[in-house]
Scaffold this motif. Structure first.
Motif, short mmCIF file in Angstrom:
data_model
loop_
_atom_site.label_atom_id
_atom_site.label_comp_id
_atom_site.label_asym_id
_atom_site.label_seq_id
_atom_site.Cartn_x
_atom_site.Cartn_y
_atom_site.Cartn_z
N THR A 124 -2.58 13.74 -8.55
CA THR A 124 -3.94 13.64 -9.08
C THR A 124 -4.20 12.19 -9.94
OG1 THR A 124 -4.33 15.96 -9.42
CG2 THR A 124 -5.99 14.50 -10.63
N GLU A 125 -3.24 11.98 -10.42
CA GLU A 125 -3.17 10.85 -11.34
C GLU A 125 -2.87 9.50 -10.19
OE1 GLU A 125 -1.61 11.73 -15.82
OE2 GLU A 125 -0.27 11.94 -14.31
N LYS A 171 -1.16 11.65 -1.64
CA LYS A 171 0.11 12.42 -1.15
C LYS A 171 0.35 11.81 0.30
CE LYS A 171 -0.98 16.90 -3.07
NZ LYS A 171 -1.30 18.24 -2.71
N ALA A 172 -0.34 11.38 0.98
CA ALA A 172 0.07 10.87 2.49
C ALA A 172 0.70 9.20 2.16
CB ALA A 172 -1.10 10.81 3.35
N GLN A 173 0.14 8.80 1.41
CA GLN A 173 0.66 7.40 0.92
C GLN A 173 2.16 7.52 0.50
OE1 GLN A 173 -2.18 5.77 -1.42
NE2 GLN A 173 -3.27 4.61 -0.08
N HIS A 205 0.73 -1.38 0.18
CA HIS A 205 0.11 -0.17 -0.07
C HIS A 205 0.86 1.09 -0.18
CE1 HIS A 205 0.61 -0.88 4.47
NE2 HIS A 205 0.54 0.45 4.58
N HIS A 206 2.32 1.19 0.17
CA HIS A 206 3.16 2.28 0.06
C HIS A 206 3.93 2.26 -1.15
CE1 HIS A 206 2.83 3.00 4.68
NE2 HIS A 206 2.16 3.73 4.13
N ARG A 207 4.35 0.98 -1.40
CA ARG A 207 5.12 0.66 -2.73
C ARG A 207 4.46 1.16 -3.98
NH1 ARG A 207 5.94 -5.02 -4.11
NH2 ARG A 207 6.07 -5.20 -1.74
N THR A 208 2.99 0.88 -3.98
CA THR A 208 2.51 1.03 -5.26
C THR A 208 2.38 2.66 -5.75
OG1 THR A 208 1.22 -0.99 -5.49
CG2 THR A 208 0.14 1.06 -6.73
N PRO A 209 2.08 3.45 -4.68
CA PRO A 209 1.93 5.01 -4.78
C PRO A 209 3.20 5.58 -4.78
CG PRO A 209 1.02 4.48 -2.73
CD PRO A 209 1.16 3.22 -3.37
#
Length: 197
Positions: free
Chosen positions: A157-158, A171-173, A141-145
């Motif tokens: 936004t994307e 942004k938080a992720q 859940h952090h790697r992907t963003p």
């Protein structure tokens, strides 16, 4: 890709699905592959998951009418499909642990620098490998963003669109992922500072 080029691509998808899809793969195939490579750590998995991504995209486009194709934001849409394919792959691997082995490839992309020497090349390869390894240690859940924002180069936004969340959440992720990544890389930095006079 600028907005005008994206509009031309969606118009091509409306006018000629086969030709438009070929152009879609040509224009955005590298971004999809890069994303899947960095979240999986494996070129083989990235290839397989990328093929699945484009197969799903083509199938979906066949069901989309002209207005829906015209309204697409192709890069974000494809990366959302790729992220879903990746999540499905993780779920499948968690159900079949024998398939869950993720390896880091020994084939990093070539570094285009102004003719670095062998020592500099070795240091760059080590740094890159350390970063790739640390990236694979991040929770999904952090790697992907982080990969979407800093490897693929999507706007917040994307990233939010791909992650199906609010921009603030995206942004938080990314921020949390980068903090975790820094912590994972700090031991290496501390050791290097102790060894270097």
């Amino acid at each position: 890709m600028d907005e005008k080029a994206e509009r031309q691509l969606t118009e091509l998808l409306v006018a000629n699905l086969e030709g438009g899809f070929t152009e879609l793969v040509r224009v955005h195939g590298r971004a999809v592959y890069t994303f899947l490579l960095r979240v999986s750590g494996s070129a083989t998995e990235a290839d397989d998951l990328g093929q699945d991504t484009f197969l799903r995209a083509y199938t979906a486009l066949q069901d989309h009418g002209p207005e829906r194709r015209r309204a697409l934001r192709p890069r974000a849409w494809l990366l959302a499909i790729a992220a879903n394919v990746w999540r499905n792959h993780l779920r499948t691997c968690s159900r079949r642990p024998a398939l869950a082995g993720v390896s880091v490839d020994d084939t990093p992309a070539a570094w285009n620098d102004h003719n670095p020497g062998p020592e500099e090349l070795a240091a760059l390869a080590d740094d890159r490998q350390g970063l790739v390894t640390a990236l694979l240690e991040l929770p999904e859940h952090h790697r992907t963003p982080v990969v979407l924002r800093h490897v693929v180069g999507l706007s917040y936004t994307e990233v939010a669109e791909v992650q199906q969340c609010a921009v603030g959440t995206a942004k938080a992720q990314v921020s949390q992922g980068l903090r975790t990544l820094r912590r994972l890389l700090e031991p290496e930095t501390a050791v290097l500072e102790e060894v270097t006079p």
